[in-house]
Design an enzyme around this catalytic site. Structure first.
Site, mmCIF file in Angstrom:
data_model
loop_
_atom_site.group_PDB
_atom_site.id
_atom_site.type_symbol
_atom_site.label_atom_id
_atom_site.label_comp_id
_atom_site.label_asym_id
_atom_site.label_seq_id
_atom_site.Cartn_x
_atom_site.Cartn_y
_atom_site.Cartn_z
ATOM 1 N N LYS A 164 -6.236 -38.604 62.750
ATOM 2 C CA LYS A 164 -7.494 -38.943 62.076
ATOM 3 C C LYS A 164 -7.270 -39.796 60.829
ATOM 4 O O LYS A 164 -8.010 -40.739 60.573
ATOM 5 C CB LYS A 164 -8.255 -37.665 61.706
ATOM 6 C CG LYS A 164 -9.022 -37.096 62.904
ATOM 7 C CD LYS A 164 -9.491 -35.693 62.677
ATOM 8 C CE LYS A 164 -10.749 -35.623 61.891
ATOM 9 N NZ LYS A 164 -11.249 -34.225 61.818
ATOM 10 N N ASN A 191 -12.552 -45.985 57.423
ATOM 11 C CA ASN A 191 -13.351 -45.736 56.219
ATOM 12 C C ASN A 191 -12.898 -46.617 55.054
ATOM 13 O O ASN A 191 -13.713 -47.152 54.303
ATOM 14 C CB ASN A 191 -13.245 -44.267 55.800
ATOM 15 C CG ASN A 191 -13.994 -43.350 56.751
ATOM 16 O OD1 ASN A 191 -14.941 -43.781 57.398
ATOM 17 N ND2 ASN A 191 -13.565 -42.095 56.853
ATOM 18 N N TYR A 233 1.461 -40.033 65.437
ATOM 19 C CA TYR A 233 1.735 -40.864 64.258
ATOM 20 C C TYR A 233 1.834 -42.336 64.669
ATOM 21 O O TYR A 233 1.156 -43.197 64.118
ATOM 22 C CB TYR A 233 3.039 -40.390 63.620
ATOM 23 C CG TYR A 233 3.433 -41.076 62.337
ATOM 24 C CD1 TYR A 233 2.676 -40.928 61.186
ATOM 25 C CD2 TYR A 233 4.595 -41.841 62.270
ATOM 26 C CE1 TYR A 233 3.061 -41.535 59.999
ATOM 27 C CE2 TYR A 233 4.993 -42.440 61.090
ATOM 28 C CZ TYR A 233 4.222 -42.290 59.953
ATOM 29 O OH TYR A 233 4.621 -42.891 58.775
ATOM 30 N N THR A 238 12.602 -44.164 53.933
ATOM 31 C CA THR A 238 12.710 -44.319 52.478
ATOM 32 C C THR A 238 12.994 -42.949 51.862
ATOM 33 O O THR A 238 12.525 -41.932 52.368
ATOM 34 C CB THR A 238 11.396 -44.901 51.930
ATOM 35 O OG1 THR A 238 11.186 -46.182 52.550
ATOM 36 C CG2 THR A 238 11.429 -45.090 50.424
ATOM 37 N N ARG A 246 12.481 -33.933 56.898
ATOM 38 C CA ARG A 246 13.144 -35.237 56.964
ATOM 39 C C ARG A 246 14.590 -35.088 56.521
ATOM 40 O O ARG A 246 14.934 -34.181 55.759
ATOM 41 C CB ARG A 246 12.402 -36.265 56.112
ATOM 42 C CG ARG A 246 11.213 -36.819 56.872
ATOM 43 C CD ARG A 246 10.483 -37.866 56.114
ATOM 44 N NE ARG A 246 9.733 -37.296 55.016
ATOM 45 C CZ ARG A 246 8.930 -37.998 54.235
ATOM 46 N NH1 ARG A 246 8.786 -39.281 54.415
ATOM 47 N NH2 ARG A 246 8.278 -37.415 53.255
HETATM 48 N N1 UDP Z 1 17.919 -35.221 61.494
HETATM 49 C C1 UDP Z 1 19.034 -34.399 61.593
HETATM 50 N N2 UDP Z 1 19.013 -33.185 60.955
HETATM 51 C C2 UDP Z 1 17.953 -32.752 60.206
HETATM 52 C C3 UDP Z 1 16.825 -33.607 60.083
HETATM 53 C C4 UDP Z 1 16.838 -34.829 60.742
HETATM 54 O O1 UDP Z 1 20.027 -34.740 62.243
HETATM 55 O O2 UDP Z 1 18.019 -31.638 59.670
HETATM 56 C C5 UDP Z 1 17.937 -36.527 62.151
HETATM 57 C C6 UDP Z 1 16.722 -36.788 63.058
HETATM 58 O O3 UDP Z 1 16.939 -36.270 64.353
HETATM 59 C C7 UDP Z 1 16.664 -38.301 63.062
HETATM 60 C C8 UDP Z 1 17.202 -38.673 61.665
HETATM 61 O O4 UDP Z 1 17.888 -37.538 61.187
HETATM 62 O O5 UDP Z 1 17.523 -38.836 64.035
HETATM 63 C C9 UDP Z 1 16.109 -39.063 60.691
HETATM 64 O O6 UDP Z 1 15.136 -38.061 60.743
HETATM 65 P P1 UDP Z 1 13.845 -38.069 59.819
HETATM 66 O O7 UDP Z 1 12.994 -36.926 60.255
HETATM 67 O O8 UDP Z 1 14.243 -38.132 58.390
HETATM 68 O O9 UDP Z 1 13.097 -39.451 60.091
HETATM 69 P P2 UDP Z 1 12.744 -40.267 61.427
HETATM 70 O O10 UDP Z 1 13.296 -39.596 62.652
HETATM 71 O O11 UDP Z 1 11.269 -40.341 61.430
HETATM 72 O O12 UDP Z 1 13.413 -41.562 61.180
#
Ligand code: UDP
Length: 323
Positions: free
Chosen positions: A92, A100, A146, A176, A187
């Site tokens: 949303k 909006n 997303y 970032t 993350r």
């Molecule tokens: N990741 C990991 N261990 C964690 C958290 C994330 O190995 O505890 C890995 C995740 O599988 C991905 C990368 O780190 O391949 C980045 O993950 P994040 O969620 O930060 O961002 P995104 O996947 O959206 O780039």
């Protein structure tokens, strides 16, 4: 004095943008529904006459009484854990929320910049990713809420530009990191740093051969600021091409923190992109922008930030991951 509305103001990127626009002399209106944002990120601004905060969900009709010059749409959950917990809100805010805010921008004759993402490239088949690549996205996977909301965001933003002549900008943000990331959002940077600080093993998903390219927050904010002030309408990647595997990254964090944590391997989440690296030729040519902060320097600053947090915040985050 320029008036600037920043949505997602209490979040990681939004709060740093509030700081930057305040420093540039703007009157900033921060807006957030606080489902993933945290008021602690902006409470240092509350005493300023040039800062107002509206607790509002931009997926509902947005009203701002005084005339805005700039609108930056940064409200959105932004981690895979959040997409799983609040998928409908994620869809949303990227779709209805963008609609909006485009309407508001039209009404105010404001320039609007929307925060898109490297996720529009999905699990990319082209490497590094330049802006002309259309991506490889699963619409129905867990990240689809997303990715597709952001793709819709780009599409409707270009439609408002072409059809209504609205003054629009689109930034595609790559991974970032910086202070004010939520320790419990899952993350990788806050996850690894939280684990190191609590004396836990670092959880690498899959075999850790997937790659990411990490941009320090100050570089990201500078790129976004330059894009807003430019006259470039098509999407621009803002990210650091300095690519690393997640396994190397975990080793780097262990070295940086001086802890002797082990690395443990967990299953790779569904649709986790295997490689990600921005092609930033366009940002270099058009914005004269490129990242300045080396990963080792940026990570040290962020680690110092997480270390300075109260102990209960560190353990509160940990409880969210317990089964
Ligand atoms: N990741 C990991 N261990 C964690 C958290 C994330 O190995 O505890 C890995 C995740 O599988 C991905 C990368 O780190 O391949 C980045 O993950 P994040 O969620 O930060 O961002 P995104 O996947 O959206 O780039």
């Amino acid at each position: 004095m320029k008036k600037t509305l920043i949505t997602g103001a209490a979040g990681f990127l939004g709060s740093h943008l509030c700081d930057r626009f305040i420093a540039e002399g703007h009157h900033v209106i921060g807006m957030d529904n606080l489902i993933t944002g945290d008021l602690r990120n902006i409470e240092h601004l509350f005493h300023l006459d040039r800062f107002d905060f509206y607790h509002h969900d931009v997926s509902k009709f947005v009203h701002v009484p005084s005339k805005m010059d700039y609108i930056l749409h940064f409200a959105s959950p932004a981690s895979p854990i959040d997409y799983l917990k609040i998928p409908i809100e994620t869809l949303k805010v990227g779709s209805l929320g963008t609609l909006n805010l485009l309407g508001l921008a039209r009404d105010h004759k404001a320039r609007i910049l929307v925060a898109s993402t490297s996720e529009v490239y999905g699990d990319p088949l082209v490497h590094p990713q330049n802006e002309d690549y259309y991506g490889n996205v699963s619409p129905i996977g867990p990240r689809g809420v997303y990715d597709e909301a952001k793709r819709f965001m780009e599409s409707i933003t270009m439609a408002y530009h072409r059809h209504h002549g609205l003054d629009t900008r689109i930034v595609r943000i790559f991974n970032t990191y910086g202070s004010r990331m939520r320790l419990n959002d899952g993350r990788v940077v806050p996850a690894f740093m939280g684990q190191a600080l609590r004396g836990e093993d670092l959880t690498v998903f899959g075999d850790g051969s997937q790659t990411r390219s990490f941009t320090y927050i100050d570089d990201q904010v500078e790129g976004i600021y330059r894009l807003l002030m430019s006259d470039y309408v098509e999407p621009i990647n803002i990210g650091n091409p300095d690519e690393t595997t997640i396994l190397e990254f975990a080793e780097e964090i262990i070295k940086l923190t001086g802890t002797d944590q082990k690395i443990v391997f967990k299953p790779l989440p569904q649709d986790d992109p295997l490689q990600r690296q921005p092609d930033i030729t366009r940002a270099k040519e058009i914005l004269r922008w490129e990242p300045k902060v080396h990963r080792s320097e940026g990570l040290k600053k962020v680690y110092d930030y997480f270390k300075s947090l109260p102990h209960d915040q560190l353990w509160e985050a940990h409880r969210d991951f317990l089964p």
